[in-house]
Design an enzyme around this catalytic site. Structure first.
Site, PDB file in Angstrom:
ATOM      1  N   ASP A  93      41.828  43.216  40.935  1.00  0.00           N
ATOM      2  CA  ASP A  93      41.167  43.267  42.245  1.00  0.00           C
ATOM      3  C   ASP A  93      41.585  44.557  42.938  1.00  0.00           C
ATOM      4  OD1 ASP A  93      43.739  42.828  43.166  1.00  0.00           O
ATOM      5  OD2 ASP A  93      43.317  40.867  44.044  1.00  0.00           O
ATOM      6  N   SER A  94      41.009  44.824  44.102  1.00  0.00           N
ATOM      7  CA  SER A  94      41.227  46.121  44.747  1.00  0.00           C
ATOM      8  C   SER A  94      42.408  46.108  45.702  1.00  0.00           C
ATOM      9  CB  SER A  94      39.981  46.499  45.535  1.00  0.00           C
ATOM     10  OG  SER A  94      39.871  45.651  46.672  1.00  0.00           O
ATOM     11  N   GLY A  95      42.934  44.934  45.987  1.00  0.00           N
ATOM     12  CA  GLY A  95      43.975  44.803  46.997  1.00  0.00           C
ATOM     13  C   GLY A  95      43.416  44.538  48.388  1.00  0.00           C
ATOM     14  N   GLY A  96      42.117  44.730  48.561  1.00  0.00           N
ATOM     15  CA  GLY A  96      41.507  44.607  49.886  1.00  0.00           C
ATOM     16  C   GLY A  96      41.627  43.215  50.481  1.00  0.00           C
ATOM     17  N   PHE A  97      41.366  42.196  49.661  1.00  0.00           N
ATOM     18  CA  PHE A  97      41.428  40.829  50.167  1.00  0.00           C
ATOM     19  C   PHE A  97      42.869  40.432  50.460  1.00  0.00           C
ATOM     20  CE2 PHE A  97      41.864  36.236  49.376  1.00  0.00           C
ATOM     21  CZ  PHE A  97      40.986  35.747  50.331  1.00  0.00           C
ATOM     22  N   ASP A 147      37.185  46.928  49.248  1.00  0.00           N
ATOM     23  CA  ASP A 147      36.261  46.424  50.269  1.00  0.00           C
ATOM     24  C   ASP A 147      37.010  45.671  51.346  1.00  0.00           C
ATOM     25  OD1 ASP A 147      37.011  44.156  48.821  1.00  0.00           O
ATOM     26  OD2 ASP A 147      35.043  43.221  49.006  1.00  0.00           O
ATOM     27  N   GLN A 190      28.735  42.131  50.035  1.00  0.00           N
ATOM     28  CA  GLN A 190      29.234  41.399  51.203  1.00  0.00           C
ATOM     29  C   GLN A 190      28.024  40.965  52.039  1.00  0.00           C
ATOM     30  OE1 GLN A 190      32.201  40.267  51.760  1.00  0.00           O
ATOM     31  NE2 GLN A 190      33.510  41.451  50.360  1.00  0.00           N
ATOM     32  N   GLY A 217      33.285  37.770  49.434  1.00  0.00           N
ATOM     33  CA  GLY A 217      33.219  37.156  50.757  1.00  0.00           C
ATOM     34  C   GLY A 217      32.885  35.681  50.753  1.00  0.00           C
ATOM     35  N   ASP A 267      37.208  33.822  38.663  1.00  0.00           N
ATOM     36  CA  ASP A 267      38.662  33.761  38.547  1.00  0.00           C
ATOM     37  C   ASP A 267      39.157  32.812  39.617  1.00  0.00           C
ATOM     38  OD1 ASP A 267      38.287  35.860  40.835  1.00  0.00           O
ATOM     39  OD2 ASP A 267      40.380  35.239  40.940  1.00  0.00           O
ATOM     40  N   CYS A 305      41.249  16.082  24.714  1.00  0.00           N
ATOM     41  CA  CYS A 305      41.775  17.444  24.840  1.00  0.00           C
ATOM     42  C   CYS A 305      42.706  17.755  23.679  1.00  0.00           C
ATOM     43  CB  CYS A 305      42.527  17.582  26.165  1.00  0.00           C
ATOM     44  SG  CYS A 305      43.190  19.236  26.440  1.00  0.00           S
ATOM     45  N   CYS A 310      48.426  17.427  25.662  1.00  0.00           N
ATOM     46  CA  CYS A 310      47.697  16.203  25.311  1.00  0.00           C
ATOM     47  C   CYS A 310      47.975  15.742  23.884  1.00  0.00           C
ATOM     48  CB  CYS A 310      46.197  16.411  25.515  1.00  0.00           C
ATOM     49  SG  CYS A 310      45.770  16.594  27.270  1.00  0.00           S
ATOM     50  N   HIS A 336      47.533  22.739  29.928  1.00  0.00           N
ATOM     51  CA  HIS A 336      46.411  21.802  29.899  1.00  0.00           C
ATOM     52  C   HIS A 336      45.289  22.242  30.845  1.00  0.00           C
ATOM     53  CE1 HIS A 336      43.892  18.288  30.052  1.00  0.00           C
ATOM     54  NE2 HIS A 336      43.916  18.453  31.376  1.00  0.00           N
TER      55      HIS A 336
HETATM   56 ZN   LIG Z   1      45.159  18.803  27.485  1.00  0.00          ZN
END
Ligand SMILES: [Zn+2]
Length: 376
Positions: A93-97, A147, A190, A217, A267, A305, A310, A336
């Site tokens: 990321d850009s660090g902006g947030f 941004d 944005q 945003g 993400d 799973c 699991c 998990h």
């Molecule tokens: Zn699992």
């Protein structure tokens, strides 16, 4: 010659898309979920374990890494991939947030954001040029424009001004990034919840030209319905032949809903953070492993799973190690949760490829409705 960064769209099902991002460090199957490795580690996981869950790419945080251990130190030690032993693609990321949510004594100007570190109070400046420099020092494969993300709710006027500033910063980011074959710079749309501002932002970004586009945003407290309302139009405003990334999302049902609306990448800290707080995501719903109903239960978290938690451990054991605050609890529950998220992405990719995404989506919701859910 360096292999170029590219995106191929392979199939669609409704608005949902599946494709492949190619980079010199490997391919990224989309829709993709990126685990978050804030401080050059996905907490409680070895890199090979993260890869074993099916992750093709990780996210790193510019703000944290610039403060500690510093981008210059990481560059001198061979770059972020080598430093953290992850050879596959990394997006930063850009660090902006994060500068807006974590740092103190922030001063926002046309130039950028001056601030004090939340770690030691030291003074720093982040600007489009400095953010591009840091992300290049880290060796990030996918670099994000610097941004400004206004907190919602905000007035329409404030959202418009902030979006216009972010578009000027997007142009400066593009210029500072320059030509770097094999690496990508993503623009960030944005405009809050406003369709016309989102459209203006998309047009400004397309004029500049990027290798991919993020919907920024959102996931800042507006709620799922407002987010989906924006996603009903925002991805359509962006180019179809470039990857579309929804930043900071989210819960499993947010992810399925975003993919249904044409998002390719996401993400979130949720699966890893929840692994450390005892919250477990399964096909049937969300478990809270500290709940007393698990203390004598010999069953795994999820019968279907195949993750180590699991395959090899009971709910009773996981309940015990969580209550005892043993480190293995964070390790197994994080593994998990990340495995569950990557299984969900693989299921969506297969459904889109076979043209059955709508059926996948309704099965996802009806399985959860049967419910194996703890009150949280
Ligand atoms: Zn699992």
């Amino acid at each position: 010659m360096t292999k170029p960064f590219s995106f191929s769209l392979d199939s669609t099902s409704g608005k949902a898309r599946t494709g492949t991002i190619s980079t010199p460090r490997g391919e990224i199957r989309t829709p993709a979920f990126m685990p978050v490795g804030t401080a050059a580690t996905v907490k409680a996981m070895m890199p090979e374990s993260v890869r074993a869950t099916g992750a093709d790419i990780l996210l790193g945080n510019t703000y944290h890494l610039m403060l500690r251990p510093t981008a210059e130190r990481i560059a001198a030690l061979g770059g972020l991939h080598k430093f953290m032993n992850w050879e596959r693609p990394i997006l930063t990321d850009s660090g902006g947030f994060q500068v807006m949510s974590l740092a103190s004594l922030r001063k926002l100007t046309e130039e950028g954001v001056a601030f004090k570190s939340h770690i030691d109070g030291s003074k720093h400046m982040l600007s489009p040029e400095r953010s591009m420099e840091i992300q290049e020092l880290l060796g990030s494969d996918i670099v994000m424009c610097f941004d400004e993300c206004p907190a919602l709710p905000a007035s329409r006027d404030d959202i418009a001004k902030s979006m216009e500033l972010s578009m000027r910063w997007a142009k400066r980011s593009r210029t500072a990034f320059g030509e770097r074959p094999g690496y990508a710079l993503f623009g960030i749309q944005q405009g809050g919840l406003e369709q016309d501002l989102r459209s203006q932002s998309a047009e400004a970004l397309k004029d500049i030209g990027f290798e991919g586009y993020a919907v920024g945003g959102l996931a800042v407290g507006e709620g799922q319905k407002a987010m989906f309302d924006v996603l009903d139009f925002a991805p359509d405003q962006l180019p179809t032949d470039k990857p579309r990334y929804l930043m900071g999302v989210g819960k499993p049902d947010d992810i399925v809903g975003a993919v249904a609306r044409g998002i390719d990448m996401m993400d979130c800290v949720l699966p890893s953070r929840s692994g450390r707080t005892g919250q477990v995501f399964t096909r049937l719903g969300v478990l809270n492993i500290k709940n007393a109903r698990h203390q004598n239960d010999p069953r795994p978290l999820d019968e279907n799973c195949t993750c180590p938690a699991c395959k090899n451990y009971s709910r009773a054991y996981l309940h015990h190690v969580f209550r005892s605050q043993e480190i293995i609890s964070s390790m197994l529950l994080t593994w998990h949760n990340l495995h569950y998220y990557q299984d969900l992405m693989e299921g969506m990719r297969q459904a889109i490829a076979s043209g059955t995404f709508a059926e996948f989506e309704s099965a996802f919701h009806s399985t959860r409705a049967q419910g194996d859910i703890d009150p949280l």
